[in-house]
Design a protein around this motif. Structure first.
Motif, PDB file in Angstrom:
ATOM      1  N   VAL A 158       0.838  -1.207   0.000  1.00 18.11           N
ATOM      2  CA  VAL A 158       0.000   0.000   0.000  1.00 18.11           C
ATOM      3  C   VAL A 158       0.872   1.257   0.000  1.00 18.11           C
ATOM      4  CG1 VAL A 158      -1.664   1.365   1.332  1.00 18.11           C
ATOM      5  CG2 VAL A 158      -1.967  -1.111   1.124  1.00 18.11           C
ATOM      6  N   PHE A 159       1.872   1.262   0.865  1.00 18.73           N
ATOM      7  CA  PHE A 159       2.752   2.430   0.942  1.00 18.73           C
ATOM      8  C   PHE A 159       3.541   2.612  -0.358  1.00 18.73           C
ATOM      9  CE2 PHE A 159       6.741   4.585   2.058  1.00 18.73           C
ATOM     10  CZ  PHE A 159       6.237   5.729   2.669  1.00 18.73           C
ATOM     11  N   ALA A 160       4.033   1.500  -0.911  1.00 16.63           N
ATOM     12  CA  ALA A 160       4.801   1.570  -2.166  1.00 16.63           C
ATOM     13  C   ALA A 160       3.926   2.064  -3.313  1.00 16.63           C
ATOM     14  CB  ALA A 160       5.392   0.206  -2.499  1.00 16.63           C
ATOM     15  N   GLY A 161       2.681   1.578  -3.373  1.00 14.56           N
ATOM     16  CA  GLY A 161       1.770   2.000  -4.438  1.00 14.56           C
ATOM     17  C   GLY A 161       1.430   3.475  -4.338  1.00 14.56           C
ATOM     18  N   ALA A 162       1.132   3.930  -3.113  1.00 14.95           N
ATOM     19  CA  ALA A 162       0.825   5.347  -2.913  1.00 14.95           C
ATOM     20  C   ALA A 162       2.051   6.203  -3.228  1.00 14.95           C
ATOM     21  CB  ALA A 162       0.364   5.590  -1.472  1.00 14.95           C
ATOM     22  N   GLY A 163       3.224   5.747  -2.762  1.00 15.56           N
ATOM     23  CA  GLY A 163       4.461   6.481  -3.030  1.00 15.56           C
ATOM     24  C   GLY A 163       4.752   6.566  -4.520  1.00 15.56           C
ATOM     25  N   LEU A 164       4.451   5.475  -5.249  1.00 15.71           N
ATOM     26  CA  LEU A 164       4.666   5.458  -6.700  1.00 15.71           C
ATOM     27  C   LEU A 164       3.792   6.494  -7.387  1.00 15.71           C
ATOM     28  CD1 LEU A 164       5.912   4.142  -9.227  1.00 15.71           C
ATOM     29  CD2 LEU A 164       4.027   2.468  -9.167  1.00 15.71           C
ATOM     30  N   TRP A 165       2.539   6.598  -6.957  1.00 15.83           N
ATOM     31  CA  TRP A 165       1.654   7.598  -7.548  1.00 15.83           C
ATOM     32  C   TRP A 165       2.173   9.013  -7.307  1.00 15.83           C
ATOM     33  CZ3 TRP A 165      -1.607   9.355 -10.857  1.00 15.83           C
ATOM     34  CH2 TRP A 165      -2.276  10.553 -10.613  1.00 15.83           C
ATOM     35  N   TRP A 166       2.583   9.311  -6.059  1.00 13.46           N
ATOM     36  CA  TRP A 166       3.047  10.661  -5.748  1.00 13.46           C
ATOM     37  C   TRP A 166       4.357  10.974  -6.461  1.00 13.46           C
ATOM     38  CZ3 TRP A 166      -0.724  13.350  -4.394  1.00 13.46           C
ATOM     39  CH2 TRP A 166      -1.714  12.874  -3.535  1.00 13.46           C
ATOM     40  N   TYR A 167       5.180   9.947  -6.684  1.00 13.02           N
ATOM     41  CA  TYR A 167       6.413  10.152  -7.448  1.00 13.02           C
ATOM     42  C   TYR A 167       6.069  10.501  -8.897  1.00 13.02           C
ATOM     43  CZ  TYR A 167      10.761   9.151  -9.915  1.00 13.02           C
ATOM     44  OH  TYR A 167      11.870   9.233 -10.738  1.00 13.02           O
ATOM     45  N   CYS A 168       5.139   9.737  -9.487  1.00  8.57           N
ATOM     46  CA  CYS A 168       4.748   9.995 -10.876  1.00  8.57           C
ATOM     47  C   CYS A 168       4.139  11.392 -11.029  1.00  8.57           C
ATOM     48  CB  CYS A 168       3.741   8.943 -11.350  1.00  8.57           C
ATOM     49  SG  CYS A 168       4.419   7.276 -11.517  1.00  8.57           S
ATOM     50  N   LEU A 169       3.287  11.769 -10.068  1.00  8.37           N
ATOM     51  CA  LEU A 169       2.635  13.077 -10.129  1.00  8.37           C
ATOM     52  C   LEU A 169       3.649  14.206  -9.983  1.00  8.37           C
ATOM     53  CD1 LEU A 169      -0.011  14.710 -10.233  1.00  8.37           C
ATOM     54  CD2 LEU A 169      -0.092  14.561  -7.733  1.00  8.37           C
ATOM     55  N   SER A 170       4.511  14.112  -8.967  1.00  5.18           N
ATOM     56  CA  SER A 170       5.470  15.195  -8.726  1.00  5.18           C
ATOM     57  C   SER A 170       6.468  15.332  -9.875  1.00  5.18           C
ATOM     58  CB  SER A 170       6.213  14.975  -7.403  1.00  5.18           C
ATOM     59  OG  SER A 170       6.916  13.753  -7.405  1.00  5.18           O
ATOM     60  N   MET A 171       6.910  14.210 -10.434  1.00  2.94           N
ATOM     61  CA  MET A 171       7.859  14.272 -11.546  1.00  2.94           C
ATOM     62  C   MET A 171       7.197  14.812 -12.809  1.00  2.94           C
ATOM     63  SD  MET A 171      10.788  13.541 -10.417  1.00  2.94           S
ATOM     64  CE  MET A 171      11.681  13.399 -11.958  1.00  2.94           C
ATOM     65  N   SER A 172       5.936  14.420 -13.044  1.00  5.56           N
ATOM     66  CA  SER A 172       5.214  14.906 -14.232  1.00  5.56           C
ATOM     67  C   SER A 172       5.009  16.414 -14.158  1.00  5.56           C
ATOM     68  CB  SER A 172       3.858  14.200 -14.347  1.00  5.56           C
ATOM     69  OG  SER A 172       4.028  12.809 -14.503  1.00  5.56           O
ATOM     70  N   VAL A 173       4.591  16.895 -12.985  1.00  8.98           N
ATOM     71  CA  VAL A 173       4.385  18.339 -12.810  1.00  8.98           C
ATOM     72  C   VAL A 173       5.705  19.080 -12.895  1.00  8.98           C
ATOM     73  CG1 VAL A 173       3.609  20.130 -11.206  1.00  8.98           C
ATOM     74  CG2 VAL A 173       2.304  18.013 -11.427  1.00  8.98           C
ATOM     75  N   SER A 174       6.765  18.468 -12.369  1.00  7.16           N
ATOM     76  CA  SER A 174       8.080  19.111 -12.362  1.00  7.16           C
ATOM     77  C   SER A 174       8.618  19.357 -13.761  1.00  7.16           C
ATOM     78  CB  SER A 174       9.071  18.246 -11.568  1.00  7.16           C
ATOM     79  OG  SER A 174      10.340  18.857 -11.518  1.00  7.16           O
TER      80      SER A 174
END
Length: 219
Positions: A158-174
């Protein structure tokens, strides 16, 4: 595929899916990524991921009395949580992005990013219902009767999946961050702040309605 991998993958799907809806935390992470960089957005997201994992632990372990307690006092969670969301929205609205970019105390800033989003996520008891729905969707069979290893495997997923989403979002916006000028960042702060305050107002209004609804039935 072994049971360990299945449990981890199911947990990963739950964490990833439960994080996708762009509520106050998502908007906050986008705003921080644009104003302070992808690392700030990611760490903010990890705070939310930690809170989601906590709620997932309650769901997996079948702590029904805690779930009942959350539901019984949801009016307090919605009211106080809404006020907390309004507070963060107001802070964003009044924040100068130039000062955010020039901040030098990175450790203190990251800790604040992490804690603030964790509190925002915990203030929404509806998260546990959402996570329970995803557990049912992926067919998760792990519960309190399973061993501690099986439960911890799911929670790490669960933590890895949530972390993966936030990584994808932050990198995409960046990727688009450098295309924004300071004046545009200021406007983004204003718009993000207004949206977050509006969402907080909706949450607080729901809490207030839960307070007064029983009294209105008497009229």
């Amino acid at each position: 595929m072994s049971d360990v991998m299945v449990n981890f993958f199911q947990g990963l799907l739950v964490g990833f899916g439960a994080s996708i809806p762009l509520g106050p935390v998502g908007i906050l992470c986008v705003q921080r990524t644009l104003s302070k960089g992808w690392h700030s957005g990611l760490i903010s997201g990890l705070g939310a991921a930690m809170a989601d994992t906590f709620y997932a632990a309650l769901a997996v372990m079948g702590l029904a009395y805690i779930q009942i307690l959350l539901q019984a006092h949801e009016k307090y969670f919605f009211s106080l949580g809404g006020l907390l969301i309004i507070y963060f929205g107001l802070r964003i609205y009044l924040t100068n992005p130039v000062k955010q970019i020039r901040q030098t105390n990175v450790k203190k800033r990251h800790l604040e990013d992490f804690i603030s989003t964790a509190l925002l996520t915990l203030s929404n008891p509806g998260s546990i219902v959402f996570i329970l729905g995803f557990f049912a969707l992926v067919g998760l069979k792990v519960n309190s009767s399973a061993g501690s290893f099986a439960i911890s495997t799911v929670l790490w997923g669960v933590f890895a999946g949530a972390g993966l989403w936030w990584y994808c979002l932050s990198m995409s916006v960046s990727i688009f961050r450098k295309k924004f000028r300071l004046k545009q960042l200021l406007m983004i702060n204003r718009v993000s702040g207004i949206i977050i305050m509006a969402l907080g107002l909706i949450s607080a209004s729901k809490g207030i309605w839960l307070f007064i609804a029983p009294y209105l039935k008497n009229f």
